[in-house]
Design a protein around this motif. Structure first.
Motif, PDB file in Angstrom:
ATOM      1  N   SER A  12      -3.415  -3.991  -2.579  1.00 28.97           N
ATOM      2  CA  SER A  12      -4.056  -5.623  -3.027  1.00 28.97           C
ATOM      3  C   SER A  12      -3.864  -6.500  -3.798  1.00 28.97           C
ATOM      4  O   SER A  12      -4.426  -7.582  -4.335  1.00 28.97           O
ATOM      5  N   LYS A  42      -4.803   7.475  -0.794  1.00 29.08           N
ATOM      6  CA  LYS A  42      -4.158   5.862  -0.746  1.00 29.08           C
ATOM      7  C   LYS A  42      -4.502   4.868  -1.032  1.00 29.08           C
ATOM      8  O   LYS A  42      -5.288   5.048  -2.095  1.00 29.08           O
ATOM      9  N   LYS A  43      -3.324   4.437  -1.284  1.00 27.81           N
ATOM     10  CA  LYS A  43      -3.736   3.407  -2.400  1.00 27.81           C
ATOM     11  C   LYS A  43      -2.952   1.967  -2.379  1.00 27.81           C
ATOM     12  O   LYS A  43      -2.461   2.090  -1.325  1.00 27.81           O
ATOM     13  N   ASP A  44      -4.809   1.294  -2.177  1.00 23.48           N
ATOM     14  CA  ASP A  44      -4.095  -0.152  -1.189  1.00 23.48           C
ATOM     15  C   ASP A  44      -4.204  -1.663  -2.557  1.00 23.48           C
ATOM     16  O   ASP A  44      -4.623  -1.430  -3.280  1.00 23.48           O
ATOM     17  N   ARG A  57       0.698   5.308   0.623  1.00 25.18           N
ATOM     18  CA  ARG A  57      -0.020   7.190   1.236  1.00 25.18           C
ATOM     19  C   ARG A  57       0.761   8.013   0.917  1.00 25.18           C
ATOM     20  O   ARG A  57       1.707   7.787   1.216  1.00 25.18           O
ATOM     21  N   SER A 107       0.842  -1.797   0.112  1.00 27.34           N
ATOM     22  CA  SER A 107      -0.240  -0.161  -0.402  1.00 27.34           C
ATOM     23  C   SER A 107       0.802   0.977   0.059  1.00 27.34           C
ATOM     24  O   SER A 107       1.899   1.371   0.272  1.00 27.34           O
TER      25      SER A 107
END
Lengths: 980, 176
Positions: free
Chosen positions: A172, A168-170, A156, A154
């Motif tokens: 995943s 914010k980038k997750d 931020r 992730s």
């Protein structure tokens, strides 16, 4: 009623000083405070043309500090909590210091000039792991700039102005670990490269302003990837495989990834062992460190690489420093004997080599941070910050050490006290005496002026300066009052320092472990230090010495070693690598004919080895062997075991080796109790009397034993932090155990209480501190122990005639009857360390020294913790000084012995007696050191420094003259009467 | 001061009892005859001596009773001083103890002026001693109420050092 001459007098004195403090102008008279930062792990230079040149560092002790580059002084410093390790530091906007800590979950910004915290952001990371910070140079939304924090999969983006998370980038993806983020100049796209489970390489394109995922690609790697990478240009990076012998060149042009395997043996001749990548920044150069050398490698074109430089010895290499578009510099530092050679390589070529002599007690170089400056002729000059093995910090510039800081003192692990040499007779010239006499008179005239309130502000300043630079306190000899001593401390790095109590200067310092380093002792580390010889009667001509104990390896079965070091000079008197391991060192209350203290070294097979090796030591020990016992607290197994010694040991036939025989064990039920704290009395504590006189002139006899062990256990659920258990599931059990027989003298359960427990045992009492979950407050409990079996010794006639058994030696096997009295109080602070004052004869009343959460030391009088207190004390009890019982212990601001100072990350407090009964030394250590002298019942046995001898002298002279005059007058008058 | 007074008194006594001149070697001044007036005044002097003896006996009784007044005053002072240990009560108590002791020590000297073969000084002397002992007891009693007499066990053990221990156990948690 009792004879209160002595006691009453002391009591009156102590009553008059319920709270006392020092005046502002007395600060620094007896105390000193030293600030350190610890072992530096990151450094960022800030060397603008204008303003102060400084370097911002973060350390292993979780401190962040800004140091003045010219002097090495601390401009500002912050100590983060124990569990808040700094991962990375960076500069943002040229005025903020960003720190990423707690495994990437907390980001803070500090104002560069003054160290004020600007903002703090909790990034709310679910599974903290290795994370890194990247400050973006050119994403400007207004005057803001973004900082990226990558953690696992992730990202931020945090605004540098106010710390808000902009996006914010997750990503995943399971097993994704982002390795590198970069941003091509003049672009709004960020490239993030990561590895998935060490076999896939992933590339993500992300919009820098919104965090939107634009594109992503993955590619299988031809080798297993390790976590070490080096970014070499805007579109390529180099990674090391898990075998640490192959390189992987990864290129990611226009959304596609290519990788190319390069065996290291192709590039570097005679390569063997494990390689290490030194992080670099760009310019197509990377550095590989192998066990035999350091290789500088340049990437040319497609998959072509070339070795452009080599440093032969395996030195310490700094991070890269970008000088210009094409040039980047590295510092390579080698260490040999007592000199280091400092080499700067620009693009692999040698640009500068300097040899610098440094003291050999600093050990090897551990880390280097390189920085440059532009000379007047526009050429580059270099300076480097060097971290040594003893954790000291040096700044090197133009072949010289500009300044050095002894930051090893920030990690003291153990300390003992030693005496200074006795002053030699004679040798003082007449001129000196006259000079000092004049000075003395002058000083006292000034003081007299001060007392009579005649002094001008100038005089006041002179008095203050005189106090501070008084040479008397810094002499290198013993004084009558015992105020001057040496504090010998051991630090984490294994270095031993001797500090003078007068001003805290380092008298000598030695790093001993390199002396031992050999095949038989691969990685020596010092465990503890003890007083070895404390000469007082028989061996006065011998110097006092200390014992250092350590082991050669990491495991408990590795061999031990001993050092015996002269305390005056730090000279090593004896070195010994032992043929057995070290599990415990037990100092015995015995000494041989040359006043060397007997020590038993217990090995991991529970054999006891006697030191010093000498026939008289052996004789002394064997005579007393039947009365010597050993006990072992096994925290992991929740067991305490007691042992006796027997002749002949299991591993050898040495006469100095003794076997052990298990006598008793106390097994705590592991499903309901867990040992959290143990405490015992200091071996050398002196107790003045065994009688405690109650208000109604009754006598209680204290149970004074050196063999009392206080053990606190908590329920397993409450073993975690506060809040981990409900009050119903939490309990704390306090035990008092006799360590000779294993008998439990007393046991008390506190329902709804839990740790952390801090305890101190002294005389016949124990004070411990814990948390009460029901009341949501900290509590302190005192238990006093009395000997019931001697309670009938109350016949005055027998006592007068000396027909009592009160001074007969006592044995634990007689199973004395014990009675306890206890009382609990609320206490406002949580506690970091706890200790008790010790004085030379044990007459002076005690103070409990509490290291508070604010890193200060609070002196709490023991009489606040008195089980005899009642809510309404009678007149007699009031007379005795028993205060009414209150539920909370009072904290009087004046009773902080550290006054306005803070001892950053306070870890230990030590109290040791001066020769004056009223006075005791207090030494507290953490990242900082603080020393002072305190008098728990005021200095009733000496005149203070403030005392004006001149005033006394004048008064005496005036009185004598008055007596003579009146005598003459009365004579005359008598004569006249008679003639009348 | 005390000594000076005593000397002055002795000198006065010697003068009145001129028959036993202490300096027989020194010749009388010319024109002085010692025996003439003596013979003349024998009957008168006997009367005078009887009166003097009665006066001395009376005085001796007065002196013997003097400590009684002192005793009353001391008692009043002690009552005023209270039962706590401070400078005033300590001073009173010590003077209450010291006065009878010094009086007892100088009991011979006190009755010396009244020494006369016709006067029985034993009875006043005994009364004097008894009254002073009473004063001493009063002082002791006061000392006790102040708590300054070592009559409790605590007074004998308050500085008793702790007993030696036979065994010693050392140890702790091993290094890991």
């Amino acid at each position: 009623m009792e004879a209160r001459f002595l006691l009453g007098f002391l009591l009156l004195l102590s009553l008059s000083s319920f709270a006392f403090a020092i005046y502002e102008d007395q600060v620094g008279l007896a105390d000193w405070h030293k600030r350190y930062i610890g072992k530096v792990k990151h450094a960022v230079f800030h060397t603008q043309k204008t303003g102060r040149r400084r370097v911002v560092v973060s350390t292993e002790e979780n401190a962040i500090a800004s140091l003045d580059l010219r002097t090495g002084d601390i401009l500002w410093r912050h100590v983060l909590g124990k569990n808040d390790a700094v991962d990375q530091i960076g500069l943002s906007l040229g005025k903020y210091v960003l720190t990423l800590s707690s495994q990437g979950s907390v980001l803070r910004a500090w104002n560069l000039p003054d160290g004020q915290m600007v903002w703090e952001t909790d990034l709310q990371i679910s599974n903290p792991s290795n994370s890194f910070l990247h400050v973006l140079g050119n994403v400007k939304s207004g005057r803001d700039s973004l900082s990226l924090v990558c953690n696992g999969g992730s990202i931020r983006a945090v605004s540098s102005i106010d710390g808000l998370v902009v996006w914010k980038k997750d990503l995943s993806v399971d097993g994704l670990k982002l390795k590198h983020v970069f941003q091509p100049p003049e672009s709004d796209t960020i490239y993030a490269i990561g590895f998935i489970d060490s076999s896939l390489i992933a590339l993500y394109h992300i919009n820098a302003k919104t965090g939107e995922l634009l594109k992503h690609a993955t590619q299988a790697s031809s080798v297993d990837l390790s976590s070490e990478i080096s970014a070499i240009s805007s579109d390529s990076l180099v990674a090391l495989d898990t075998s640490r012998s192959n390189l992987l060149l990864i290129k990611f042009m226009a959304g596609t990834i290519t990788n190319h395997k390069l065996p290291l043996s192709d590039i570097v001749q005679d390569f063997s062992g494990l390689a290490e990548l030194i992080p670099t920044k760009s310019n197509d150069i990377f550095v590989v460190k192998t066990p035999s050398n350091v290789a500088f490698i340049k990437v040319k074109g497609d998959n072509e690489i070339e070795l452009i430089g080599k440093a032969d010895e395996a030195g310490i290499v700094s991070d890269s420093l970008i000088l210009s578009e094409e040039e980047q510099a590295f510092a390579v530092v080698h260490h040999s004997n007592n000199a280091i050679s400092f080499q700067v390589r620009i693009n692999g070529r040698e640009a500068l080599t300097e040899g610098i002599k440094i003291e050999d007690h600093r050990g090897h170089v551990k880390r280097v941070f390189l920085n440059n400056y532009v000379r007047t002729d526009k050429s580059h000059g270099f300076r480097a910050l060097i971290v040594m093995e003893d954790e000291s910090l040096l700044l090197m510039q133009q072949g010289e050490v500009v300044w050095s800081r002894e930051d090893g003192l920030a990690s003291i692990s153990d300390a003992v006290v030693a005496e200074l040499p006795v002053e030699k007779e004679g040798g003082v010239s007449v001129v000196e005496v006259e000079h000092t006499l004049l000075e003395w008179l002058k000083g006292h005239m000034l003081k007299l002026k001060g007392t009579l309130m005649l002094s001008t502000p100038d005089d006041m300043a002179a008095i203050q300066a005189m106090h501070l630079k008084s040479t008397e306190r810094n002499k290198m000899t013993r004084d009558h009052n015992g105020f001057r001593k040496l504090i010998i401390v051991l630090t984490q790095s294994g270095k031993v320092y001797a500090l003078h109590t007068g001003d805290g200067r380092i008298v000598w310092a030695h790093l001993l472990t390199p002396l031992l380093q050999s095949e038989s002792c691969p990685s020596p580390s010092v465990l503890t230090l003890r007083n070895w010889r404390v000469p007082h009667r028989k061996a006065l001509q011998e110097n006092p010495s200390i014992l250092l104990v350590g082991r050669c390896g990491a495991g408990p079965e590795s061999h031990g070693f001993l050092f015996i070091v002269d305390s005056y000079s730090g000279k090593v008197l004896e070195t010994q690598i032992l043929d057995h391991s070290i599990a415990e060192v037990v100092p015995l209350p015995l000494a041989d004919s040359s006043e060397q203290k007997l020590h038993l070294v217990i090995d991991d097979k529970l054999n006891a080895h006697l030191y010093p090796r000498g026939s008289d030591a052996l004789e002394v020990f064997v005579r007393e062997m039947a009365n010597m016992y050993y006990y072992k607290v096994e925290n992991a197994k929740e067991v305490i075991k007691g042992y006796a010694f027997k002749k002949g040991c299991s591993t050898g036939s040495s006469a100095y080796c003794f076997g052990t025989r298990e006598l008793w064990s106390v097994v705590f039920p592991s499903d309901s109790e867990r040992i959290v704290a143990t405490a015992r009395r200091k071996i050398n504590e002196v107790v003045h009397t065994q009688a405690k006189i109650m208000t109604n002139q009754d006598v209680m006899y204290k149970y004074i034993s050196k063999n009392i062990l206080f053990v606190a256990t908590v329920s397993p659920k409450a073993a975690g932090g506060i809040g981990s258990a409900a009050p119903d599931e939490a309990w704390l059990v306090a035990y008092l155990i006799d360590t000779v027989t294993g008998r439990i003298l007393h046991r008390v359960t506190h329902q709804g209480a839990q740790g952390p427990v801090h305890a101190v045992v002294s005389e016949n009492w124990v004070v411990y501190h814990y948390f009460n979950l029901r009341a949501h407050r900290y509590e302190m409990t005192v238990i006093e122990i009395y000997d019931q079996s001697r309670a009938d010794n109350k016949d005055v006639m027998k006592l007068v005639l000396g027909k009592h058994n009160l001074t007969a030696p006592i044995t634990s096997y007689s199973r004395p009857e014990i009675a306890t009295k206890s009382q609990s109080y609320f206490f406002t602070h949580s506690v970091k360390a706890i200790a008790v004052t010790t004085t030379a004869r044990g007459i002076t009343s005690k103070q409990i020294l509490i290291g508070t959460i604010g890193d200060q030391v609070l002196a709490l009088d023991k009489w606040y913790l008195d089980p005899r207190q009642t809510a309404n004390p009678s007149q007699e009890e009031k007379e005795e000084g028993i205060i009414p019982l209150t539920d909370t212990l009072p904290i009087i601001p004046q009773s902080y012995v550290t006054h306005t100072r803070q001892v950053g990350d306070l870890r230990g407090i030590m109290s040791f007696p001066a020769n004056l009964e009223s006075t005791t030394h207090v030494f507290s250590y953490g990242i900082d050191l603080f020393y002072t002298r305190i008098a728990p019942s005021r200095t009733y046995d000496s005149l203070t420094d403030e005392f004006s001898y001149v005033l006394l002298l004048i008064t005496v002279v005036v009185l004598i003259v008055a007596i003579l005059v009146t005598w003459a007058m009365s004579q005359k008058k008598d004569l006249q009467e008679k003639w009348r | 001061m005390e000594k000076g007074k005593a000397m002055a008194r002795r000198w006065a006594v010697d003068f009145s009892d001129s028959s036993s001149s202490s300096h027989p070697t020194v010749a009388d001044p010319p024109g002085f005859t010692r025996s003439a007036p003596d013979l003349d005044e024998t009957s008168g002097s006997r009367q005078k001596k009887d009166a003097e003896a009665a006066w001395k006996a009376q005085k001796a009784w007065e002196v013997a009773q003097a400590p009684f007044k002192n005793l009353l005053m001391m008692g009043f002072m002690m009552w005023m001083a209270g039962n706590t240990v401070h400078l005033f009560s300590m001073g009173i108590t010590f003077s209450a103890l010291w006065q009878p002791i010094s009086a007892l020590r100088s009991v011979g000297k006190v009755f010396e002026p009244y020494k006369d073969p016709k006067v029985d000084l034993n009875a006043p002397r005994l009364l004097f001693i008894a009254l002073n002992l009473g004063g001493l007891l009063l002082g002791m009693w006061k000392l006790n109420t102040l708590g300054l007499l070592p009559t409790h066990a605590s007074d004998w053990v308050f500085s008793l050092p702790p007993a030696k221990e036979v065994e010693f156990a050392g140890g702790g948690s091993p290094f890991y």
